[in-house]
Motif scaffolding. Structure first.
Motif, PDB file in Angstrom:
ATOM      1  N   ASP A  73      22.832 -18.492  21.688  1.00 30.05           N
ATOM      2  CA  ASP A  73      24.293 -18.209  22.493  1.00 30.05           C
ATOM      3  C   ASP A  73      23.995 -17.722  24.141  1.00 30.05           C
ATOM      4  OD1 ASP A  73      27.210 -18.517  23.202  1.00 30.05           O
ATOM      5  OD2 ASP A  73      27.241 -16.347  22.102  1.00 30.05           O
ATOM      6  N   ARG A  74      22.932 -19.166  24.934  1.00 27.84           N
ATOM      7  CA  ARG A  74      22.357 -17.840  25.771  1.00 27.84           C
ATOM      8  C   ARG A  74      22.253 -19.345  26.741  1.00 27.84           C
ATOM      9  NH1 ARG A  74      18.552 -14.867  25.010  1.00 27.84           N
ATOM     10  NH2 ARG A  74      20.216 -12.905  25.435  1.00 27.84           N
ATOM     11  N   GLY A  75      22.756 -19.870  28.103  1.00 27.20           N
ATOM     12  CA  GLY A  75      21.773 -20.316  28.291  1.00 27.20           C
ATOM     13  C   GLY A  75      22.887 -21.553  29.358  1.00 27.20           C
ATOM     14  N   ILE A  76      23.138 -21.983  30.265  1.00 24.07           N
ATOM     15  CA  ILE A  76      23.944 -22.950  31.279  1.00 24.07           C
ATOM     16  C   ILE A  76      23.529 -23.640  31.706  1.00 24.07           C
ATOM     17  CG2 ILE A  76      26.420 -23.398  31.492  1.00 24.07           C
ATOM     18  CD1 ILE A  76      27.563 -21.044  30.151  1.00 24.07           C
ATOM     19  N   LEU A  77      23.003 -24.462  31.788  1.00 26.09           N
ATOM     20  CA  LEU A  77      21.895 -24.824  33.426  1.00 26.09           C
ATOM     21  C   LEU A  77      22.732 -25.818  34.174  1.00 26.09           C
ATOM     22  CD1 LEU A  77      19.189 -27.639  31.568  1.00 26.09           C
ATOM     23  CD2 LEU A  77      18.943 -25.215  32.477  1.00 26.09           C
ATOM     24  N   PRO A  78      22.980 -25.556  35.741  1.00 28.78           N
ATOM     25  CA  PRO A  78      23.725 -25.704  36.358  1.00 28.78           C
ATOM     26  C   PRO A  78      23.383 -27.108  36.828  1.00 28.78           C
ATOM     27  CG  PRO A  78      22.522 -23.865  37.191  1.00 28.78           C
ATOM     28  CD  PRO A  78      21.553 -24.411  35.673  1.00 28.78           C
ATOM     29  N   LEU A  79      24.634 -27.809  36.974  1.00 29.61           N
ATOM     30  CA  LEU A  79      24.943 -28.696  37.676  1.00 29.61           C
ATOM     31  C   LEU A  79      24.268 -29.257  39.102  1.00 29.61           C
ATOM     32  CD1 LEU A  79      28.539 -29.700  36.661  1.00 29.61           C
ATOM     33  CD2 LEU A  79      26.387 -29.905  35.324  1.00 29.61           C
ATOM     34  N   GLU A  89      23.698 -12.276  29.952  1.00 25.44           N
ATOM     35  CA  GLU A  89      23.040 -12.377  28.988  1.00 25.44           C
ATOM     36  C   GLU A  89      23.629 -12.906  27.362  1.00 25.44           C
ATOM     37  OE1 GLU A  89      22.913  -8.148  31.050  1.00 25.44           O
ATOM     38  OE2 GLU A  89      24.810 -10.416  31.503  1.00 25.44           O
ATOM     39  N   LEU A  90      25.096 -12.935  27.349  1.00 32.22           N
ATOM     40  CA  LEU A  90      25.265 -14.344  26.456  1.00 32.22           C
ATOM     41  C   LEU A  90      26.440 -15.486  27.864  1.00 32.22           C
ATOM     42  CD1 LEU A  90      26.433 -11.539  24.088  1.00 32.22           C
ATOM     43  CD2 LEU A  90      24.935 -13.302  24.157  1.00 32.22           C
ATOM     44  N   ARG A  91      26.591 -16.903  27.038  1.00 33.35           N
ATOM     45  CA  ARG A  91      27.550 -17.707  27.758  1.00 33.35           C
ATOM     46  C   ARG A  91      28.523 -17.344  28.201  1.00 33.35           C
ATOM     47  NH1 ARG A  91      26.082 -22.762  23.884  1.00 33.35           N
ATOM     48  NH2 ARG A  91      23.535 -22.662  25.113  1.00 33.35           N
ATOM     49  N   ASN A  92      29.501 -17.465  28.906  1.00 35.55           N
ATOM     50  CA  ASN A  92      31.110 -16.946  29.767  1.00 35.55           C
ATOM     51  C   ASN A  92      31.354 -17.581  30.062  1.00 35.55           C
ATOM     52  OD1 ASN A  92      30.519 -15.710  31.742  1.00 35.55           O
ATOM     53  ND2 ASN A  92      29.272 -14.393  30.803  1.00 35.55           N
ATOM     54  N   ALA A  93      33.006 -17.116  29.857  1.00 33.88           N
ATOM     55  CA  ALA A  93      33.394 -18.135  31.549  1.00 33.88           C
ATOM     56  C   ALA A  93      33.105 -18.497  33.086  1.00 33.88           C
ATOM     57  CB  ALA A  93      35.229 -18.509  31.049  1.00 33.88           C
ATOM     58  N   TRP A  94      32.884 -17.145  33.073  1.00 26.74           N
ATOM     59  CA  TRP A  94      32.743 -16.988  34.275  1.00 26.74           C
ATOM     60  C   TRP A  94      31.321 -17.972  34.534  1.00 26.74           C
ATOM     61  CZ3 TRP A  94      34.208 -17.095  38.746  1.00 26.74           C
ATOM     62  CH2 TRP A  94      34.236 -16.060  39.818  1.00 26.74           C
ATOM     63  N   GLN A  95      29.967 -17.417  33.814  1.00 21.18           N
ATOM     64  CA  GLN A  95      28.892 -18.356  34.633  1.00 21.18           C
ATOM     65  C   GLN A  95      29.064 -19.916  34.528  1.00 21.18           C
ATOM     66  OE1 GLN A  95      26.060 -18.086  31.577  1.00 21.18           O
ATOM     67  NE2 GLN A  95      24.138 -18.812  32.523  1.00 21.18           N
ATOM     68  N   ARG A  96      29.676 -20.372  32.937  1.00 20.09           N
ATOM     69  CA  ARG A  96      29.971 -21.361  33.239  1.00 20.09           C
ATOM     70  C   ARG A  96      30.658 -22.575  34.151  1.00 20.09           C
ATOM     71  NH1 ARG A  96      29.293 -24.941  28.752  1.00 20.09           N
ATOM     72  NH2 ARG A  96      29.419 -23.316  27.325  1.00 20.09           N
ATOM     73  N   ALA A  97      31.603 -21.588  34.891  1.00 17.02           N
ATOM     74  CA  ALA A  97      32.599 -22.240  36.740  1.00 17.02           C
ATOM     75  C   ALA A  97      31.406 -22.528  37.359  1.00 17.02           C
ATOM     76  CB  ALA A  97      33.713 -20.825  36.622  1.00 17.02           C
ATOM     77  N   TRP A  98      30.383 -20.930  37.531  1.00 12.17           N
ATOM     78  CA  TRP A  98      29.914 -20.899  38.559  1.00 12.17           C
ATOM     79  C   TRP A  98      28.475 -22.400  37.856  1.00 12.17           C
ATOM     80  CZ3 TRP A  98      29.328 -19.857  43.743  1.00 12.17           C
ATOM     81  CH2 TRP A  98      30.663 -19.048  43.743  1.00 12.17           C
ATOM     82  N   ALA A  99      28.037 -22.745  36.655  1.00 15.62           N
ATOM     83  CA  ALA A  99      27.127 -23.518  36.330  1.00 15.62           C
ATOM     84  C   ALA A  99      28.248 -25.197  36.960  1.00 15.62           C
ATOM     85  CB  ALA A  99      26.510 -23.696  35.479  1.00 15.62           C
ATOM     86  N   GLN A 100      29.379 -25.124  36.309  1.00 10.23           N
ATOM     87  CA  GLN A 100      29.363 -26.354  37.115  1.00 10.23           C
ATOM     88  C   GLN A 100      29.746 -26.203  38.311  1.00 10.23           C
ATOM     89  OE1 GLN A 100      32.870 -26.627  34.447  1.00 10.23           O
ATOM     90  NE2 GLN A 100      30.992 -26.764  32.709  1.00 10.23           N
ATOM     91  N   PHE A 101      29.831 -25.376  39.298  1.00 12.89           N
ATOM     92  CA  PHE A 101      30.901 -25.766  40.579  1.00 12.89           C
ATOM     93  C   PHE A 101      30.077 -26.301  41.462  1.00 12.89           C
ATOM     94  CE2 PHE A 101      30.364 -23.773  44.865  1.00 12.89           C
ATOM     95  CZ  PHE A 101      31.543 -24.300  45.234  1.00 12.89           C
TER      96      PHE A 101
END
Length: 426
Positions: free
Chosen positions: A30-36, A160-172
């Protein structure tokens, strides 16, 4: 009271549980979101379309065509900082060539109607000629490490854990922003290096290592404080843009969502508005690197002083001279010889005995052997014993003094002119 085998088993079980917890903390899925990667695209989002058609597919196609036209005009106005009404109208054939993709943010499809919020991505190199700028004309800032922080339910979390704020910046889409963001994925060692605790550390040593490790030059901390009225209900987010290792506040704003389903859209809007705050601060010169992040200068070494070679000065030696003669003339000549001899600093009479042996104390720069050789060269008969030199003459008279050096005589100017004139007459 527990027995020792039972206590040992409990300790082993506790150690295994702690090891498993640490391993789970590092290896959880439950960790890690690759930025676009948006380095080769330019994007405009939030385009609202309302189109109709003979059927659902025709309405959707018409809505996408409408989004391409509006997106190009909005991008042109953004690139030229001009009103959208001044943007040129491109034919649909040209737009089809430069549009790389259309992102669906929200859509509603009916039998003959299409309502949606879309984002349009343009190929940077192909759209440059229509936008009137070069493909790489966007001036970027120095690389800045972005740390997304979310505070919710009393817990501060970064990657540390996936969250909506990290995902928003990864998709920005950062390709069109003048701020050169360095985004972390949250994989590998990122949770140990870029975490919530790091943002409160005042020490500059670890900050220097961190920015160097990620190839950045400065730090940006984007924080959101998320509050929910009740689970699944309305939510409010307080967004704060921070800069530097000391968490300097650049700006902030507040957004709301009607329910949990609207939180991703609120986070996406938060990233766009925080990027606008950072862009404005960059233009105003507020995103300057903290000088404390630079390595301290090397210590100043004292100048090297060249030591001059020490000239060894010959030490003076105290020598007693015993002069044996039949009369005072021999003693007087011996004193005259000593006082005119090179290296003799002083010759002091100690005892004068004209008809026997007289004693003279001499300070000589050198050793006794060289003084004895010098006296023998003057014609004296010399005997040495320790620091005593005995001298006498073989004849009834003392050795003669050396003649003084001959001084060259200069010819008077008048005589020299007369001699030259006489030679000329002859």
């Amino acid at each position: 009271m527990l027995r020792r085998p039972v206590l040992a088993s409990l300790l082993v079980a506790a150690a295994l549980t702690a090891s498993a917890a640490i391993y789970a903390q590092l290896e959880t899925a439950d960790r890690g979101i690759l930025p676009l990667d948006s380095s080769n695209t330019l994007e405009i989002g939030g385009i609202h379309v309302d189109a109709s058609g003979a059927d659902a597919d025709s309405a959707r196609y018409a809505g996408w065509r409408m989004a391409q036209r509006q997106g190009f005009k909005a991008l042109w106005a953004k690139m030229h900082n001009a009103p959208i009404g001044q943007a040129p109208n491109l034919p649909d054939g040209a737009l089809d060539q430069i549009v790389s993709s259309i992102n669906v943010e929200r859509e509603q499809i009916g039998p003959g109607r299409y309502i949606a919020d879309l984002g349009v991505q343009f190929d940077r190199s192909l759209a440059a000629q229509y936008l009137g700028v070069e493909g790489s004309a966007v001036q970027r800032s120095e690389p800045m490490l972005l740390i997304p922080m979310i505070v919710t339910a009393g817990t501060v979390t970064s990657v540390e854990l996936r969250n909506a704020w990290q995902r928003a910046w990864a998709q920005f889409r950062t390709g069109g922003s003048p701020v050169n963001y360095v985004r972390v994925s949250g994989m590998g060692s990122d949770p140990l290096l870029v975490n919530a605790a790091q943002t409160t550390r005042p020490g500059r040593g670890w900050w220097r290592n961190l920015v160097d490790m990620y190839g950045a030059s400065d730090i940006l901390i984007a924080e959101v404080q998320l509050q929910r009225l009740y689970p699944g209900g309305p939510a409010r987010g307080r967004f704060i843009a921070r800069h530097g290792p000391d968490n300097e506040i650049i700006g902030g704003f507040t957004l709301t969502a009607q329910n949990s389903e609207g939180i991703p859209a609120m986070m996406a809007e938060g990233t766009r508005r925080i990027d606008a705050i950072y862009t404005k601060a960059l233009v105003a010169g507020q995103l300057s690197r903290d000088p404390s992040l630079n390595l301290p200068p090397p210590p100043v070494l004292p100048p090297i002083v060249e030591e001059k070679p020490v000239v060894q000065v010959a030490a003076s030696t105290a020598v007693q001279i015993q002069v044996t003669g039949k009369n005072v003339t021999i003693y007087n000549f011996a004193m005259a010889h000593l006082r005119t001899m090179a290296g003799v600093e002083s010759a002091t009479p100690q005892q004068i005995n004209p008809g026997g042996t007289s004693y003279i104390l001499v300070n000589y720069k050198g050793n006794i052997a060289s003084l004895a050789s010098a006296l023998a060269g003057r014609g004296w008969v010399v005997e040495t014993a320790g620091t005593v030199i005995r001298i006498h003459s073989n004849a009834d008279k003392p050795p003669a003094l050396p003649p003084p050096p001959v001084q060259p005589q200069a010819t008077p100017p008048a005589q020299a002119a007369t001699s030259n004139q006489s030679g000329a007459d002859r």
